[in-house]
Scaffold this motif. Structure first.
Motif, mmCIF file in Angstrom:
data_model
loop_
_atom_site.group_PDB
_atom_site.id
_atom_site.type_symbol
_atom_site.label_atom_id
_atom_site.label_comp_id
_atom_site.label_asym_id
_atom_site.label_seq_id
_atom_site.Cartn_x
_atom_site.Cartn_y
_atom_site.Cartn_z
ATOM 1 N N ASN A 165 10.058 10.080 6.635
ATOM 2 C CA ASN A 165 10.968 10.228 5.481
ATOM 3 C C ASN A 165 10.231 9.995 4.162
ATOM 4 O O ASN A 165 10.411 10.733 3.204
ATOM 5 C CB ASN A 165 12.159 9.274 5.609
ATOM 6 N N TYR A 166 9.394 8.953 4.112
ATOM 7 C CA TYR A 166 8.614 8.704 2.899
ATOM 8 C C TYR A 166 7.655 9.854 2.614
ATOM 9 O O TYR A 166 7.463 10.247 1.464
ATOM 10 C CB TYR A 166 7.834 7.392 3.013
ATOM 11 N N ALA A 167 7.057 10.423 3.648
ATOM 12 C CA ALA A 167 6.140 11.551 3.475
ATOM 13 C C ALA A 167 6.879 12.760 2.913
ATOM 14 O O ALA A 167 6.371 13.469 2.040
ATOM 15 C CB ALA A 167 5.459 11.892 4.793
ATOM 16 N N LYS A 168 8.088 13.002 3.369
ATOM 17 C CA LYS A 168 8.894 14.122 2.860
ATOM 18 C C LYS A 168 9.240 13.910 1.392
ATOM 19 O O LYS A 168 9.147 14.829 0.572
ATOM 20 C CB LYS A 168 10.171 14.281 3.682
ATOM 21 N N TYR A 176 7.634 12.012 -0.806
ATOM 22 C CA TYR A 176 6.397 12.113 -1.573
ATOM 23 C C TYR A 176 6.012 13.577 -1.787
ATOM 24 O O TYR A 176 5.667 13.983 -2.894
ATOM 25 C CB TYR A 176 5.274 11.365 -0.846
ATOM 26 N N THR A 177 6.092 14.379 -0.746
ATOM 27 C CA THR A 177 5.760 15.808 -0.844
ATOM 28 C C THR A 177 6.698 16.507 -1.823
ATOM 29 O O THR A 177 6.263 17.301 -2.657
ATOM 30 C CB THR A 177 5.834 16.475 0.549
ATOM 31 N N PHE A 178 7.989 16.200 -1.742
ATOM 32 C CA PHE A 178 8.965 16.816 -2.638
ATOM 33 C C PHE A 178 8.638 16.506 -4.101
ATOM 34 O O PHE A 178 8.596 17.390 -4.941
ATOM 35 C CB PHE A 178 10.384 16.339 -2.302
ATOM 36 N N THR A 192 5.795 15.500 -5.413
ATOM 37 C CA THR A 192 4.511 16.094 -5.794
ATOM 38 C C THR A 192 4.684 17.564 -6.137
ATOM 39 O O THR A 192 4.172 18.043 -7.153
ATOM 40 C CB THR A 192 3.478 15.935 -4.655
ATOM 41 N N LEU A 193 5.409 18.303 -5.330
ATOM 42 C CA LEU A 193 5.657 19.725 -5.610
ATOM 43 C C LEU A 193 6.497 19.899 -6.873
ATOM 44 O O LEU A 193 6.232 20.792 -7.683
ATOM 45 C CB LEU A 193 6.347 20.387 -4.413
ATOM 46 N N SER A 212 4.273 19.277 -9.895
ATOM 47 C CA SER A 212 3.356 20.413 -10.064
ATOM 48 C C SER A 212 4.082 21.597 -10.691
ATOM 49 O O SER A 212 3.565 22.244 -11.606
ATOM 50 C CB SER A 212 2.762 20.829 -8.720
#
Length: 158
Positions: A13-16, A18-20, A22-23, A26
């Protein structure tokens, strides 16, 4: 559910998240850069203003400056003596005075001189003779104790 499985799901969940983010960041910065109005690097280069810095070592010289350049003229001045740099009439459209300011000295010595800064814009091609006199402003018939002269050749590209 055991403790290990819970930690793995929490990590996913934390990885998701973080990815969200970051995108999203950007994307935000990409949109910000694209909205500056410059479609290519060449557009930016053409509109960029160059800066030319002139000091008293240029006295009596001729120099070339690019059209639309910012020309900074820095001359030593000590207003406590009563003397100030005066620009002889600017009756030409080649050079336009933007700023006339005095920068105080950085020292704490009483009566120390600073710098008079003139900022011009080279707004049209041509030749311009810049002439300044260091004199007392209220003494209309008084002689200048120093004269600064420079010839600027404003060209379309440099």
């Amino acid at each position: 559910m055991d403790e290990k499985t819970k930690r793995e799901k929490m990590f996913v969940n934390y990885a998701k998240i973080y990815t969200f983010f970051t995108l999203a960041l950007s994307f935000f910065f990409t949109v910000l850069v694209m909205s500056t109005g410059y479609s290519t690097t060449e557009d930016y280069k053409e509109s960029a203003m160059t800066e030319v810095i002139i000091d008293e070592s240029y006295n009596g010289r001729q120099i070339e400056v690019a059209y639309n350049s910012r020309v900074l003229l820095r001359l030593p001045e000590n207003p406590s003596t009563g003397y100030r740099w005066e620009i002889k009439p600017l009756n030409d459209d080649t050079l336009k005075l933007q700023v006339d300011t005095y920068r105080a000295p950085t020292t704490i010595v009483m009566g120390a001189g600073g710098t008079r800064v003139f900022e011009f814009i080279a707004q049209s091609p041509g030749t311009f003779h810049l002439n300044l006199h260091l004199k007392k402003p209220w003494d209309s018939e008084g002689e200048a104790i120093k004269i600064f002269e420079i010839t600027l050749h404003v060209i379309l590209s440099k």
